[in-house]
Design an enzyme around this catalytic site. Structure first.
Site, PDB file in Angstrom:
ATOM      1  CG  ASP A   4     -41.301  -6.228  15.857  1.00 19.45           C
ATOM      2  OD1 ASP A   4     -40.122  -6.224  16.272  1.00 19.45           O
ATOM      3  OD2 ASP A   4     -41.730  -7.050  15.037  1.00 19.45           O
ATOM      4  CG  ASN A  53     -36.406  -9.453  22.911  1.00 18.30           C
ATOM      5  OD1 ASN A  53     -37.333  -8.680  23.154  1.00 18.30           O
ATOM      6  ND2 ASN A  53     -36.350 -10.137  21.770  1.00 18.30           N
TER       7      ASN A  53
END
Length: 226
Positions: A4, A53
């Site tokens: 991330d 996403n």
């Protein structure tokens, strides 16, 4: 491994295109897997793209998918030793991306290195729902009645239909970038996992950061609820 912070790294370093952060993050993966090899880690799951996403704007999502395809092609190259396994709802991905992931699996089957799960189009809730759906379909083919299934159903029956079936549950989950949440990552499998959160963005994650996570993990006393 929840990789991330690529976009935030790109913005923090003054890059105009956040996909440059994704590219730098992709470059980090080979190094990371090498560190895993050095320390004897045998199973690695890389959370590369969640089902959430997939709702990102097309100008970001399409280049990101191309980057992920490049990662799969690189890790499956003839000079690599890792065995790759795609985990996720591949049916939600563009056909081209799913084909690249499946080809990477085929090209690396039986390799002697670490077993590497590429979590693409992955969502923990989706995985559990897919596992239950697969379980029901299997028993329907066997002619099992619903009352019979209700009577015998156990957690291991569901575990046997997960994307990661047959694999050990993760001992340690690392997330970079300072966020302290799972974001749907391996919800079933992490029931007894240890967690390590670091403020370092994934493109800047170093071997020393990895070793710190391992040292922190080694100092913990795991009780598994006992």
């Amino acid at each position: 491994m929840i990789v991330d912070g690529n976009r935030r790294w790109a913005r923090a370093t003054g890059l105009d295109d956040v996909n440059d952060g994704h590219r730098r993050g992709a470059d980090k993966i080979v190094d990371f897997l090498g560190w895993c090899d050095e320390t004897g880690v045998e199973v690695v799951t890389l959370f590369l793209l969640s089902t959430d996403n997939l709702a990102r704007p097309e100008p970001e999502l399409t280049p990101l998918l191309r980057i992920i395809e490049g990662v799969a092609a690189d890790l499956s190259g003839p000079d690599r030793r890792w065995e790759l396994n795609a985990v996720g709802a591949l049916g939600l991905l563009p056909a081209e991306t799913a084909a690249v992931l499946k080809q990477a699996e085929e090209d690396t089957r039986g390799r002697s290195g670490a077993y590497v799960n590429l979590a693409v189009g992955y969502g923990g809730r989706r995985e559990i729902a897919d596992a239950v759906r697969s379980l029901l379909a299997e028993h329907a083919e066997r002619g099992t009645t619903l009352p019979e299934l209700v009577e015998t159903l156990d957690v291991e029956h569901i575990a046997g239909h997960l994307y990661t079936r047959g694999q050990p549950d993760p001992d340690l989950v690392i997330r970079t970038s300072g966020e302290q949440r799972l974001s749907g990552f391996l919800l079933w499998q992490t029931a007894h996992s240890e967690f390590y959160f670091t403020d370092v963005y994934w493109p800047e994650f170093r071997r020393v950061d990895f070793l710190r996570a391992l040292r922190d993990y080694a100092a913990r006393q795991r009780r598994f609820g006992g």
